[in-house]
Design an enzyme around this catalytic site. Structure first.
Site, PDB file in Angstrom:
ATOM      1  N   LYS A  22     -35.855  37.687  60.606  1.00 38.05           N
ATOM      2  CA  LYS A  22     -35.072  38.670  60.514  1.00 38.05           C
ATOM      3  C   LYS A  22     -33.454  38.652  60.868  1.00 38.05           C
ATOM      4  CE  LYS A  22     -35.412  42.380  63.148  1.00 38.05           C
ATOM      5  NZ  LYS A  22     -34.108  43.185  63.387  1.00 38.05           N
ATOM      6  N   ASN A  23     -33.409  38.531  61.971  1.00 36.72           N
ATOM      7  CA  ASN A  23     -31.982  38.458  62.611  1.00 36.72           C
ATOM      8  C   ASN A  23     -31.121  37.387  62.036  1.00 36.72           C
ATOM      9  OD1 ASN A  23     -32.758  40.610  63.769  1.00 36.72           O
ATOM     10  ND2 ASN A  23     -32.915  39.923  65.621  1.00 36.72           N
ATOM     11  N   ARG A  92     -28.762  49.423  61.790  1.00 39.49           N
ATOM     12  CA  ARG A  92     -27.404  49.109  62.642  1.00 39.49           C
ATOM     13  C   ARG A  92     -26.699  47.932  62.042  1.00 39.49           C
ATOM     14  NH1 ARG A  92     -26.496  51.861  67.039  1.00 39.49           N
ATOM     15  NH2 ARG A  92     -25.153  50.089  67.580  1.00 39.49           N
ATOM     16  N   CYS A 116     -29.235  54.849  69.451  1.00 41.74           N
ATOM     17  CA  CYS A 116     -30.039  53.833  68.873  1.00 41.74           C
ATOM     18  C   CYS A 116     -31.205  54.088  69.999  1.00 41.74           C
ATOM     19  CB  CYS A 116     -29.775  52.469  68.931  1.00 41.74           C
ATOM     20  SG  CYS A 116     -30.880  51.205  68.605  1.00 41.74           S
ATOM     21  N   ARG A 121     -25.537  50.926  72.421  1.00 42.93           N
ATOM     22  CA  ARG A 121     -25.295  50.030  71.490  1.00 42.93           C
ATOM     23  C   ARG A 121     -23.771  49.999  70.610  1.00 42.93           C
ATOM     24  NH1 ARG A 121     -30.406  48.120  68.272  1.00 42.93           N
ATOM     25  NH2 ARG A 121     -29.238  46.115  67.956  1.00 42.93           N
ATOM     26  N   PRO A 122     -22.880  50.206  71.472  1.00 40.54           N
ATOM     27  CA  PRO A 122     -21.534  50.358  70.845  1.00 40.54           C
ATOM     28  C   PRO A 122     -20.988  49.115  69.860  1.00 40.54           C
ATOM     29  CG  PRO A 122     -21.182  50.038  73.240  1.00 40.54           C
ATOM     30  CD  PRO A 122     -22.558  49.989  72.856  1.00 40.54           C
ATOM     31  N   VAL A 123     -20.123  49.241  69.188  1.00 41.07           N
ATOM     32  CA  VAL A 123     -19.573  48.471  68.384  1.00 41.07           C
ATOM     33  C   VAL A 123     -18.172  47.840  68.447  1.00 41.07           C
ATOM     34  CG1 VAL A 123     -21.301  48.293  66.348  1.00 41.07           C
ATOM     35  CG2 VAL A 123     -19.099  49.647  66.377  1.00 41.07           C
ATOM     36  N   ASP A 124     -17.574  48.061  69.853  1.00 39.01           N
ATOM     37  CA  ASP A 124     -16.288  48.021  70.164  1.00 39.01           C
ATOM     38  C   ASP A 124     -15.910  46.510  70.158  1.00 39.01           C
ATOM     39  OD1 ASP A 124     -18.084  47.993  72.465  1.00 39.01           O
ATOM     40  OD2 ASP A 124     -16.156  47.423  73.786  1.00 39.01           O
ATOM     41  N   GLN A 125     -16.695  45.649  70.284  1.00 44.72           N
ATOM     42  CA  GLN A 125     -16.030  44.216  70.597  1.00 44.72           C
ATOM     43  C   GLN A 125     -16.060  43.712  69.030  1.00 44.72           C
ATOM     44  OE1 GLN A 125     -15.645  42.613  73.275  1.00 44.72           O
ATOM     45  NE2 GLN A 125     -15.994  44.714  74.276  1.00 44.72           N
ATOM     46  N   ASP A 304     -35.894  40.492  72.880  1.00 43.95           N
ATOM     47  CA  ASP A 304     -36.726  40.920  71.887  1.00 43.95           C
ATOM     48  C   ASP A 304     -38.224  40.493  72.088  1.00 43.95           C
ATOM     49  OD1 ASP A 304     -34.523  42.183  70.535  1.00 43.95           O
ATOM     50  OD2 ASP A 304     -34.302  40.316  69.169  1.00 43.95           O
ATOM     51  N   ILE A 326     -30.323  43.571  78.890  1.00 45.82           N
ATOM     52  CA  ILE A 326     -29.429  43.549  77.805  1.00 45.82           C
ATOM     53  C   ILE A 326     -29.310  44.963  77.241  1.00 45.82           C
ATOM     54  CG2 ILE A 326     -28.952  42.646  75.404  1.00 45.82           C
ATOM     55  CD1 ILE A 326     -29.057  40.541  77.354  1.00 45.82           C
ATOM     56  N   ARG A 396     -40.009  47.249  59.624  1.00 44.48           N
ATOM     57  CA  ARG A 396     -38.494  46.938  59.575  1.00 44.48           C
ATOM     58  C   ARG A 396     -38.592  45.375  59.996  1.00 44.48           C
ATOM     59  NH1 ARG A 396     -34.562  50.478  62.797  1.00 44.48           N
ATOM     60  NH2 ARG A 396     -33.407  49.001  61.883  1.00 44.48           N
TER      61      ARG A 396
HETATM   62  N1  EPU Z   1     -22.538  45.597  73.111  1.00 47.98           N
HETATM   63  C1  EPU Z   1     -21.479  46.354  73.033  1.00 47.98           C
HETATM   64  N2  EPU Z   1     -20.337  46.250  72.581  1.00 47.98           N
HETATM   65  C2  EPU Z   1     -20.335  45.540  71.188  1.00 47.98           C
HETATM   66  C3  EPU Z   1     -21.467  44.878  70.970  1.00 47.98           C
HETATM   67  C4  EPU Z   1     -22.528  44.889  71.906  1.00 47.98           C
HETATM   68  O1  EPU Z   1     -21.247  47.012  74.426  1.00 47.98           O
HETATM   69  O2  EPU Z   1     -19.381  45.856  70.462  1.00 47.98           O
HETATM   70  C5  EPU Z   1     -23.575  45.357  74.015  1.00 47.98           C
HETATM   71  C6  EPU Z   1     -24.828  46.033  73.397  1.00 47.98           C
HETATM   72  O3  EPU Z   1     -24.776  47.608  73.628  1.00 47.98           O
HETATM   73  C7  EPU Z   1     -25.864  45.408  74.365  1.00 47.98           C
HETATM   74  C8  EPU Z   1     -25.438  43.957  74.449  1.00 47.98           C
HETATM   75  O4  EPU Z   1     -23.920  43.926  74.216  1.00 47.98           O
HETATM   76  O5  EPU Z   1     -25.926  45.967  75.491  1.00 47.98           O
HETATM   77  C9  EPU Z   1     -25.893  42.889  73.447  1.00 47.98           C
HETATM   78  O6  EPU Z   1     -25.935  43.587  72.094  1.00 47.98           O
HETATM   79  P1  EPU Z   1     -25.845  42.560  70.915  1.00 47.98           P
HETATM   80  O7  EPU Z   1     -24.513  43.100  70.338  1.00 47.98           O
HETATM   81  O8  EPU Z   1     -25.758  41.099  71.239  1.00 47.98           O
HETATM   82  O9  EPU Z   1     -26.852  42.856  70.012  1.00 47.98           O
HETATM   83  P2  EPU Z   1     -26.837  43.401  68.453  1.00 47.98           P
HETATM   84  O10 EPU Z   1     -26.174  42.278  67.816  1.00 47.98           O
HETATM   85  O11 EPU Z   1     -26.561  44.664  67.944  1.00 47.98           O
HETATM   86  C10 EPU Z   1     -28.883  41.645  68.090  1.00 47.98           C
HETATM   87  C11 EPU Z   1     -30.097  41.689  67.487  1.00 47.98           C
HETATM   88  C12 EPU Z   1     -31.173  42.414  68.297  1.00 47.98           C
HETATM   89  C13 EPU Z   1     -31.325  41.701  69.644  1.00 47.98           C
HETATM   90  C14 EPU Z   1     -29.866  41.655  70.304  1.00 47.98           C
HETATM   91  C15 EPU Z   1     -30.020  40.894  71.593  1.00 47.98           C
HETATM   92  C16 EPU Z   1     -29.688  41.540  65.061  1.00 47.98           C
HETATM   93  C17 EPU Z   1     -29.450  42.306  63.800  1.00 47.98           C
HETATM   94  N3  EPU Z   1     -30.202  42.455  66.124  1.00 47.98           N
HETATM   95  O12 EPU Z   1     -28.431  42.825  68.101  1.00 47.98           O
HETATM   96  O13 EPU Z   1     -32.740  42.386  67.415  1.00 47.98           O
HETATM   97  O14 EPU Z   1     -32.024  42.376  70.582  1.00 47.98           O
HETATM   98  O15 EPU Z   1     -29.161  41.060  69.240  1.00 47.98           O
HETATM   99  O16 EPU Z   1     -30.470  39.668  71.257  1.00 47.98           O
HETATM  100  O17 EPU Z   1     -29.490  40.552  65.122  1.00 47.98           O
HETATM  101  C18 EPU Z   1     -34.588  43.373  67.231  1.00 47.98           C
HETATM  102  O18 EPU Z   1     -34.890  42.374  66.267  1.00 47.98           O
HETATM  103  O19 EPU Z   1     -35.517  43.812  67.527  1.00 47.98           O
HETATM  104  C19 EPU Z   1     -33.399  43.713  67.746  1.00 47.98           C
HETATM  105  C20 EPU Z   1     -33.012  44.656  68.399  1.00 47.98           C
END
Ligand code: EPU
Length: 416
Positions: A22-23, A92, A116, A121-125, A304, A326, A396
């Site tokens: 999926k990811n 997301r 969530c 889970r912000p997207v600031d980065q 995960d 995480i 999902r």
């Molecule tokens: N984070 C921030 N700011 C950002 C991005 C991330 O603070 O801009 C924080 C997050 O809140 C979290 C940490 O950084 O605490 C890591 O988050 P990451 O961005 O790596 O997670 P993601 O990209 O949103 C993906 C997978 C998740 C998986 C995580 C960690 C996809 C579509 N989703 O999420 O998958 O848990 O990486 O490996 O690739 C799942 O499949 O059940 C799932 C949740």
């Protein structure tokens, strides 16, 4: 709303074919926005999240042809540079259209994902990285408005390791002018799979698989063919199921080289495994040994898989400790497992589990994708009947899980 009815206590025996990840599939589908050429994808899993992503991409004007696990995308007629709230709030990963749309068309409007179940889970980065590449970004009415003439390569060091953040910036950088260096990049195999696809599309990327990706921007990308990698989380989930319920199963279409952290822990649990290049035979004839662990980024123990291993620990012969580093709220399964007779206490981001001899079936509620899978595992190990409610979470991210489990002897039924 569909539910799963499970009669526990059956040993699992037979073969399961693992689907595409999926990811990996979600960012790879978004890469279709980067080119006017055809992307011919195979091993695309049959999942709700994939359907949602294809619907979102279709709305932009991306042409989608789907035939089972094969999907062909064509991005020669994209007109709508937008991801609306109605779609982003259900998934997301929709944020992954931001980088490609901006890089190719100089503009994008994407809803902010919002909260969530597993954390804030912000997207600031993602936003900071795109700004560093020269995008002008504003946030208004819950939407991210991004604009640029042409993205310009630069060095980006993210504050933390982010999987989709790395993927968004990587896709954007392929079409930027000059060199982009992504430091602190996520090394997850799904990021690597995306990078391999991008290279097949004509992108110039060095350091694939490492935490430093160096991208030389190119003026345009072309079509390509790609098979999505096997889902390491799905494979490890079935291995946890056999570790908890007992039995002898063989998984096909696996990628065992990207599963070390989970396989090491499963050996500690007492699962006997014979491992080939793309298959695993797993046998379990005794009560599991408890395993303690902390979740970390790849190649560490994946968040995960935290809930599924906790399910194994609930019936293990002794006590264990699980720390989630995480996400700040990824213990929603604990109270549900305790309803099945598990003995778990939490303190902040650590759970303390005392293994019990026998779980007993009860109605439980799924709260997020991996929590749902962990409840199915606990139910398979439990005595009696468990009804798992709200399994849309499961659909999902798992490709027909109950069909695969019944084929290996589990007594599991979907109730409409
Ligand atoms: N984070 C921030 N700011 C950002 C991005 C991330 O603070 O801009 C924080 C997050 O809140 C979290 C940490 O950084 O605490 C890591 O988050 P990451 O961005 O790596 O997670 P993601 O990209 O949103 C993906 C997978 C998740 C998986 C995580 C960690 C996809 C579509 N989703 O999420 O998958 O848990 O990486 O490996 O690739 C799942 O499949 O059940 C799932 C949740």
């Amino acid at each position: 709303m569909d539910k799963l009815l499970i009669q526990g206590g059956k040993r699992l025996s037979g073969e399961i074919a693992i689907s595409g990840a999926k990811n990996a599939a979600l960012p790879i589908l978004c890469a279709g926005l980067l080119t006017a050429g055809d992307l011919e994808l195979s091993n695309v899993p049959h999942l709700h999240d994939v359907a949602t992503m294809l619907k979102l991409l279709g709305q932009t004007g991306l042409k989608v042809d789907q035939d089972g696990e094969r999907v062909t995308l064509n991005g020669s007629a994209i007109t709508k540079l937008e991801a609306p709230y109605e779609m982003v709030k259900t998934m997301r990963a929709s944020i992954l259209v931001l980088g490609p749309l901006l890089a190719r068309f100089g503009e994008a409007k994407v809803s902010l994902p919002g909260g969530c179940a597993i954390g804030s889970r912000p997207v600031d980065q993602h936003i900071k990285g795109l700004q560093a590449l020269g995008a002008e970004i504003s946030i208004e009415g819950g939407y991210i408005y991004a604009k640029c003439k042409k993205l310009k390569g630069t060095r980006i060091v993210t504050d933390m390791i982010t999987v989709t953040g790395t993927e968004n910036l990587l896709m954007a950088a392929t079409l930027a002018e000059g060199e982009t260096i992504l430091e602190n990049a996520a090394r997850e195999p799904e990021v690597t799979d995306l990078a391999h696809l991008l290279v097949a599309m004509g992108a110039r990327i060095e350091g694939i698989g490492s935490d430093r990706l160096v991208i030389q921007g190119v003026p345009e990308l072309h079509g390509a063919r790609h098979a999505v990698i096997s889902d390491r989380i799905e494979a490890a989930t079935f291995l946890c199921a056999v570790a908890a319920a007992g039995g002898d199963i063989t998984l096909r279409n696996t990628r065992t080289d990207i599963m070390d952290a989970a396989l090491d822990k499963l050996r500690e649990v007492g699962l006997e495994m014979t491992i080939g290049d793309n298959w695993i035979r797993a046998q379990m004839n005794r009560r599991p040994t408890p395993v303690s662990f902390r979740t970390t980024e790849y190649p560490g123990f994946p968040t995960d898989m935290q809930a599924q291993f906790m399910a194994v620990n609930t019936v293990a012969d002794g006590a264990s400790r699980v720390t989630e580093t995480i996400f700040e709220n990824r213990f929603m399964h604990v109270q549900e497992m305790n309803r099945l007779g598990a003995a778990i206490e939490t303190d902040g981001n650590t759970a303390f589990i005392k293994g019990v001899e026998q779980l007993v079936g009860a109605p439980v509620m799924a709260t997020d994708l991996r929590a749902s899978a962990s409840l199915v595992i606990a139910a398979l190990a439990a005595r009696g009947e468990t009804l798992v409610d709200r399994i849309y979470h499961l659909d999902r991210g798992y490709d027909r899980m109950e069909v695969k489990l019944s084929a290996v002897g589990a007594d599991i039924r979907r109730i409409k």
